[in-house]
Design a protein around this motif. Structure first.
Motif, PDB file in Angstrom:
ATOM      1  N   CYS A  15       0.812  -1.223   0.000  1.00  0.00           N
ATOM      2  CA  CYS A  15       0.000   0.000   0.000  1.00  0.00           C
ATOM      3  C   CYS A  15       0.844   1.270   0.000  1.00  0.00           C
ATOM      4  CB  CYS A  15      -0.929   0.002   1.202  1.00  0.00           C
ATOM      5  SG  CYS A  15      -0.076   0.082   2.792  1.00  0.00           S
ATOM      6  N   SER A  20      -5.128   2.861   4.850  1.00  0.00           N
ATOM      7  CA  SER A  20      -6.587   2.897   4.908  1.00  0.00           C
ATOM      8  C   SER A  20      -7.119   3.818   3.832  1.00  0.00           C
ATOM      9  CB  SER A  20      -7.065   3.390   6.271  1.00  0.00           C
ATOM     10  OG  SER A  20      -6.631   2.514   7.276  1.00  0.00           O
ATOM     11  N   ALA A  21      -8.262   3.461   3.315  1.00  0.00           N
ATOM     12  CA  ALA A  21      -8.899   4.283   2.290  1.00  0.00           C
ATOM     13  C   ALA A  21     -10.396   4.340   2.560  1.00  0.00           C
ATOM     14  CB  ALA A  21      -8.652   3.707   0.907  1.00  0.00           C
ATOM     15  N   ALA A  22     -10.997   5.505   2.329  1.00  0.00           N
ATOM     16  CA  ALA A  22     -12.440   5.656   2.455  1.00  0.00           C
ATOM     17  C   ALA A  22     -13.059   5.436   1.077  1.00  0.00           C
ATOM     18  CB  ALA A  22     -12.792   7.033   2.983  1.00  0.00           C
ATOM     19  N   ILE A  23     -13.985   4.508   1.001  1.00  0.00           N
ATOM     20  CA  ILE A  23     -14.618   4.155  -0.262  1.00  0.00           C
ATOM     21  C   ILE A  23     -16.086   4.531  -0.184  1.00  0.00           C
ATOM     22  CG2 ILE A  23     -15.174   2.265  -1.825  1.00  0.00           C
ATOM     23  CD1 ILE A  23     -12.716   0.825  -0.676  1.00  0.00           C
ATOM     24  N   THR A  24     -16.564   5.278  -1.176  1.00  0.00           N
ATOM     25  CA  THR A  24     -17.973   5.663  -1.171  1.00  0.00           C
ATOM     26  C   THR A  24     -18.824   4.503  -1.658  1.00  0.00           C
ATOM     27  OG1 THR A  24     -17.876   6.533  -3.416  1.00  0.00           O
ATOM     28  CG2 THR A  24     -17.402   8.076  -1.645  1.00  0.00           C
ATOM     29  N   LEU A  25     -20.007   4.413  -1.100  1.00  0.00           N
ATOM     30  CA  LEU A  25     -20.932   3.349  -1.475  1.00  0.00           C
ATOM     31  C   LEU A  25     -21.890   3.795  -2.570  1.00  0.00           C
ATOM     32  CD1 LEU A  25     -21.746   1.925   2.052  1.00  0.00           C
ATOM     33  CD2 LEU A  25     -20.213   0.993   0.337  1.00  0.00           C
ATOM     34  N   THR A  36     -19.862   6.041   3.345  1.00  0.00           N
ATOM     35  CA  THR A  36     -18.526   5.526   3.064  1.00  0.00           C
ATOM     36  C   THR A  36     -18.215   4.349   3.986  1.00  0.00           C
ATOM     37  OG1 THR A  36     -17.456   7.032   4.617  1.00  0.00           O
ATOM     38  CG2 THR A  36     -17.624   7.776   2.340  1.00  0.00           C
ATOM     39  N   THR A  38     -14.527   2.137   5.389  1.00  0.00           N
ATOM     40  CA  THR A  38     -13.073   2.215   5.467  1.00  0.00           C
ATOM     41  C   THR A  38     -12.495   0.845   5.123  1.00  0.00           C
ATOM     42  OG1 THR A  38     -13.235   3.878   7.186  1.00  0.00           O
ATOM     43  CG2 THR A  38     -11.112   2.809   6.932  1.00  0.00           C
ATOM     44  N   ALA A  39     -11.584   0.831   4.168  1.00  0.00           N
ATOM     45  CA  ALA A  39     -10.929  -0.416   3.777  1.00  0.00           C
ATOM     46  C   ALA A  39      -9.463  -0.348   4.200  1.00  0.00           C
ATOM     47  CB  ALA A  39     -11.028  -0.612   2.273  1.00  0.00           C
ATOM     48  N   HIS A  40      -8.986  -1.416   4.811  1.00  0.00           N
ATOM     49  CA  HIS A  40      -7.604  -1.491   5.275  1.00  0.00           C
ATOM     50  C   HIS A  40      -6.793  -2.410   4.365  1.00  0.00           C
ATOM     51  CE1 HIS A  40      -8.593   0.643   8.908  1.00  0.00           C
ATOM     52  NE2 HIS A  40      -9.573  -0.204   9.141  1.00  0.00           N
ATOM     53  N   CYS A  41      -5.514  -2.127   4.287  1.00  0.00           N
ATOM     54  CA  CYS A  41      -4.601  -2.949   3.496  1.00  0.00           C
ATOM     55  C   CYS A  41      -4.544  -4.356   4.097  1.00  0.00           C
ATOM     56  CB  CYS A  41      -3.210  -2.315   3.499  1.00  0.00           C
ATOM     57  SG  CYS A  41      -1.938  -3.322   2.721  1.00  0.00           S
TER      58      CYS A  41
END
Length: 61
Positions: A15, A20-25, A36, A38-41
């Motif tokens: 990464c 961490s990244a915020a992903i919109t739904l 949103t 939160t997705a972690h590596c």
């Protein structure tokens, strides 16, 4: 007397330190807030650093 300097943490190669990244739904809730998650590596589990790997000499593949 000289003080030893601590080794810098290794950055995760998967990464590049952005763990961490915020992903919109794709939508908004009733109040108008963007939904949103939160997705972690998966490699570093959201820390952004990787443990040092040592290859053992003589180990079989």
């Amino acid at each position: 007397m000289a003080h030893p300097t601590p080794t810098p943490p290794r950055i995760c190669s998967a990464c590049d330190g952005f763990a961490s990244a915020a992903i919109t739904l794709g939508g908004r809730d009733a109040r108008g807030h963007l939904r949103t998650i939160t997705a972690h590596c998966p490699a570093c589990h959201g820390t952004g650093t990787a443990t040092a790997r040592r290859d053992r000499e003589g180990a079989r593949a």
